[in-house]
Design an enzyme around this catalytic site. Sequence first.
Site, PDB file in Angstrom:
ATOM      1  N   HIS A 126       0.841  -1.198   0.000  1.00 49.01           N
ATOM      2  CA  HIS A 126       0.000   0.000   0.000  1.00 49.01           C
ATOM      3  C   HIS A 126       0.874   1.245   0.000  1.00 49.01           C
ATOM      4  CE1 HIS A 126      -3.360   2.634   0.789  1.00 49.01           C
ATOM      5  NE2 HIS A 126      -2.754   3.104   1.867  1.00 49.01           N
ATOM      6  N   GLY A 183       2.723   5.269   4.599  1.00 50.06           N
ATOM      7  CA  GLY A 183       2.276   5.965   5.799  1.00 50.06           C
ATOM      8  C   GLY A 183       0.853   5.600   6.146  1.00 50.06           C
ATOM      9  N   GLU A 184       0.431   6.015   7.334  1.00 55.07           N
ATOM     10  CA  GLU A 184      -0.925   5.733   7.774  1.00 55.07           C
ATOM     11  C   GLU A 184      -1.944   6.440   6.886  1.00 55.07           C
ATOM     12  OE1 GLU A 184      -1.458   6.756  11.852  1.00 55.07           O
ATOM     13  OE2 GLU A 184       0.430   5.827  12.492  1.00 55.07           O
ATOM     14  N   SER A 185      -3.160   5.926   6.915  1.00 53.96           N
ATOM     15  CA  SER A 185      -4.241   6.561   6.161  1.00 53.96           C
ATOM     16  C   SER A 185      -4.498   7.963   6.700  1.00 53.96           C
ATOM     17  CB  SER A 185      -5.513   5.710   6.278  1.00 53.96           C
ATOM     18  OG  SER A 185      -6.580   6.312   5.588  1.00 53.96           O
ATOM     19  N   GLY A 186      -4.692   8.914   5.798  1.00 48.32           N
ATOM     20  CA  GLY A 186      -5.001  10.278   6.194  1.00 48.32           C
ATOM     21  C   GLY A 186      -3.801  11.188   6.328  1.00 48.32           C
ATOM     22  N   LEU A 187      -2.589  10.686   6.073  1.00 54.70           N
ATOM     23  CA  LEU A 187      -1.395  11.522   6.198  1.00 54.70           C
ATOM     24  C   LEU A 187      -1.107  12.331   4.933  1.00 54.70           C
ATOM     25  CD1 LEU A 187       1.184   9.345   8.189  1.00 54.70           C
ATOM     26  CD2 LEU A 187      -0.001  11.399   8.928  1.00 54.70           C
ATOM     27  N   LYS A 246      -0.633  10.967   1.541  1.00 56.19           N
ATOM     28  CA  LYS A 246       0.273  10.338   0.559  1.00 56.19           C
ATOM     29  C   LYS A 246      -0.117  10.698  -0.870  1.00 56.19           C
ATOM     30  CE  LYS A 246      -0.615   6.194   2.047  1.00 56.19           C
ATOM     31  NZ  LYS A 246      -1.490   6.548   3.171  1.00 56.19           N
ATOM     32  N   SER A 247      -1.408  10.600  -1.176  1.00 58.21           N
ATOM     33  CA  SER A 247      -1.856  10.881  -2.544  1.00 58.21           C
ATOM     34  C   SER A 247      -1.701  12.355  -2.887  1.00 58.21           C
ATOM     35  CB  SER A 247      -3.313  10.442  -2.722  1.00 58.21           C
ATOM     36  OG  SER A 247      -3.443   9.042  -2.571  1.00 58.21           O
ATOM     37  N   ASP A 292      -2.138   3.604  -4.304  1.00 61.61           N
ATOM     38  CA  ASP A 292      -2.930   2.750  -3.408  1.00 61.61           C
ATOM     39  C   ASP A 292      -2.393   1.326  -3.342  1.00 61.61           C
ATOM     40  OD1 ASP A 292      -5.048   2.461  -1.541  1.00 61.61           O
ATOM     41  OD2 ASP A 292      -6.154   1.330  -3.049  1.00 61.61           O
ATOM     42  N   GLU A 326      -6.113   8.631  -6.459  1.00 55.46           N
ATOM     43  CA  GLU A 326      -7.270   9.032  -5.658  1.00 55.46           C
ATOM     44  C   GLU A 326      -6.855  10.102  -4.657  1.00 55.46           C
ATOM     45  OE1 GLU A 326     -10.530   7.275  -2.458  1.00 55.46           O
ATOM     46  OE2 GLU A 326      -8.784   6.087  -3.017  1.00 55.46           O
ATOM     47  N   ARG A 368      15.590  12.347  14.925  1.00 55.50           N
ATOM     48  CA  ARG A 368      15.869  13.591  14.204  1.00 55.50           C
ATOM     49  C   ARG A 368      17.112  13.454  13.328  1.00 55.50           C
ATOM     50  NH1 ARG A 368      14.703  19.060  14.707  1.00 55.50           N
ATOM     51  NH2 ARG A 368      16.376  20.456  14.060  1.00 55.50           N
TER      52      ARG A 368
END
Length: 323
Positions: A146, A161-165, A167-168, A185, A210, A250
Amino acid sequence: MELTGVTSQSIFDDNAADIKLSWVAGLEGADRAFDVEFAREATSAADLVGHLNLIHPNRIQVLGKPEITYYQRLDDETRKRQMGELILLEPPFLVVADGMEPPPDLELRCTRSSTPLFTTPVSSAAVIDHLRLYLSRISAPRVTMHGVFLDILGMGVLIMGESGLGKSELGLELISRGHGLVADDAVDFVRLGPDFIEGRCPPLLQNLLEVRGLGLLDIKTIFGETAVRRKMKMKLVVQLVRRNDGEFERLPLDSQYLDVLGLPIHMVKIQVAAGRNLAVLVEAAVRNTILRLRGIDTLRDFMDRQRAAMQADAVSRGQGRLL
């Protein structure tokens, strides 16, 4: 090697146009496949296809001009014995290459034993190379991951990365900056060599990206042909993390890697926060990775300079105390 579902028919269908195969005998053997135990013990596609060899009769046998000439020089009794040994172990099929005509007795034996017999005008060496590459590809380890897979400065980069970060959205920004989309995706990766992983887009998702609020975007239609890529070698993974991620370093002293199909892929982590230009950061990460591949490690160079400065300072202080 795993070759489940690979038959003489499937190999013929996939390669007939490329190497000009014609099916001349043994049509009833369309479901003929590699011996399961033999295929499992094979370490590479080179074990599965080669010139006529009675020591390895289970593999695909390719007969070029030298092999046909040798076969025709044999007496009838030797021909029957050698071909009997070959046919008995049921090779997937035989190929007569170099534009040679298959000997009538060989064609008859293949017909009687339902052993597929193909002919081609292509050279035997080219047929072997093509079939080895084909078998390597279809038997190679593969996985679907993914993320957004992009061509950035000629390097295959997977953004995870997690959903909502975002990426798209980040992918869209990078595409608008002149980079290319491979897949969004779901990305299909296949290991084609000891240090070579190739990523492609599933046919259903070809050219699509998307974006929340905008829906599906056809990148090829919006940005043009040069904004999409069919495939890329995977060289870098960019992991997007939230700002409060406690595992974020860091200034990581050791290089980070992600295991993909048994191959370590260099990985960098980028924190997502308001006001950060992620596209610029990803481009910088790619440029830095290119330098690392060329043997230039900025962090190590800085640490060496710092160590040299500390040693010089310690020496000067020691000399001061002596005075």
